[in-house]
Motif scaffolding. Structure first.
Motif, mmCIF file in Angstrom:
data_model
loop_
_atom_site.group_PDB
_atom_site.id
_atom_site.type_symbol
_atom_site.label_atom_id
_atom_site.label_comp_id
_atom_site.label_asym_id
_atom_site.label_seq_id
_atom_site.Cartn_x
_atom_site.Cartn_y
_atom_site.Cartn_z
ATOM 1 N N ARG A 253 0.647 -1.208 -0.395
ATOM 2 C CA ARG A 253 0.367 0.228 0.024
ATOM 3 C C ARG A 253 1.129 1.364 -0.076
ATOM 4 N N LYS A 254 0.749 1.680 -0.830
ATOM 5 C CA LYS A 254 1.051 3.518 -1.295
ATOM 6 C C LYS A 254 0.937 4.160 0.167
ATOM 7 N N TRP B 163 3.860 -2.477 3.666
ATOM 8 C CA TRP B 163 3.334 -3.468 3.722
ATOM 9 C C TRP B 163 2.796 -3.232 4.818
ATOM 10 N N LEU B 164 1.079 -4.311 4.471
ATOM 11 C CA LEU B 164 0.119 -3.740 5.008
ATOM 12 C C LEU B 164 -0.798 -5.158 5.392
ATOM 13 N N PRO C 130 -2.775 -4.062 10.299
ATOM 14 C CA PRO C 130 -1.193 -2.870 11.065
ATOM 15 C C PRO C 130 -0.258 -2.841 9.696
ATOM 16 N N THR C 131 0.636 -1.426 9.572
ATOM 17 C CA THR C 131 0.821 -1.335 9.055
ATOM 18 C C THR C 131 2.248 -1.972 9.699
#
Length: 151
Positions: free
Chosen positions: A13-14, A21-22, A34-35
């Protein structure tokens, strides 16, 4: 009935001009995302490992258990199928599964029921005095059980 263990999922995800990374999983009926880290600093495998660390305690707390073939069939498959089976279908199918499959390999852990294990079982079943039609019914019954296990 046991709760199914979850693995979670990851995706890129940008955010703020950088790829991250999500992770995605469920906890107490709520969706969590969570990231896990920057894509430039960790591989997909490392991101999955980080998510596994988050999900493992949830699975342990939920009591996800390993079924035997017999336990899974009696606790999950039979109650589900009884909803759509006529009485005569239920009686004959349950009797056939109990006699041909569960008496012979019912104590096998569900996780050990690989394709080759099941094919070896069917090959051995075919060498007995059972009719070809009966062996085919056993194959169909194993297919039903395994499809439900995968789901």
């Amino acid at each position: 009935m046991a709760i199914r263990a979850q693995r979670g999922s990851i995706r890129k995800r940008k955010s703020g001009g950088t790829q991250k990374w999500l992770g995605s999983y469920w906890e107490d009926g709520h969706h969590k995302s969570p990231t896990l880290g920057l894509c430039s600093e960790m591989t997909k495998a490392e991101a999955q490992a980080a998510l596994d660390k988050l999900v493992r305690p949830i699975n342990e707390q939920a009591g996800a258990v390993a079924y035997s073939l017999d336990g899974f069939t009696r606790q999950v498959v039979y109650p589900w199928c009884e909803r759509g089976w006529k009485y005569s279908t239920r009686v004959t199918t349950e009797e056939r599964i109990n006699r041909l499959i569960l008496q012979r390999i019912g104590d096998t852990p569900l996780s050990s029921c690989t394709r080759s294990f099941l094919q070896d079982f069917l090959d051995q079943l075919a060498t007995t005095d059972l009719s070809h039609s009966t062996v085919l019914h056993a194959r169909w019954d194993l297919n039903l059980i395994c499809k439900m296990a995968v789901n």
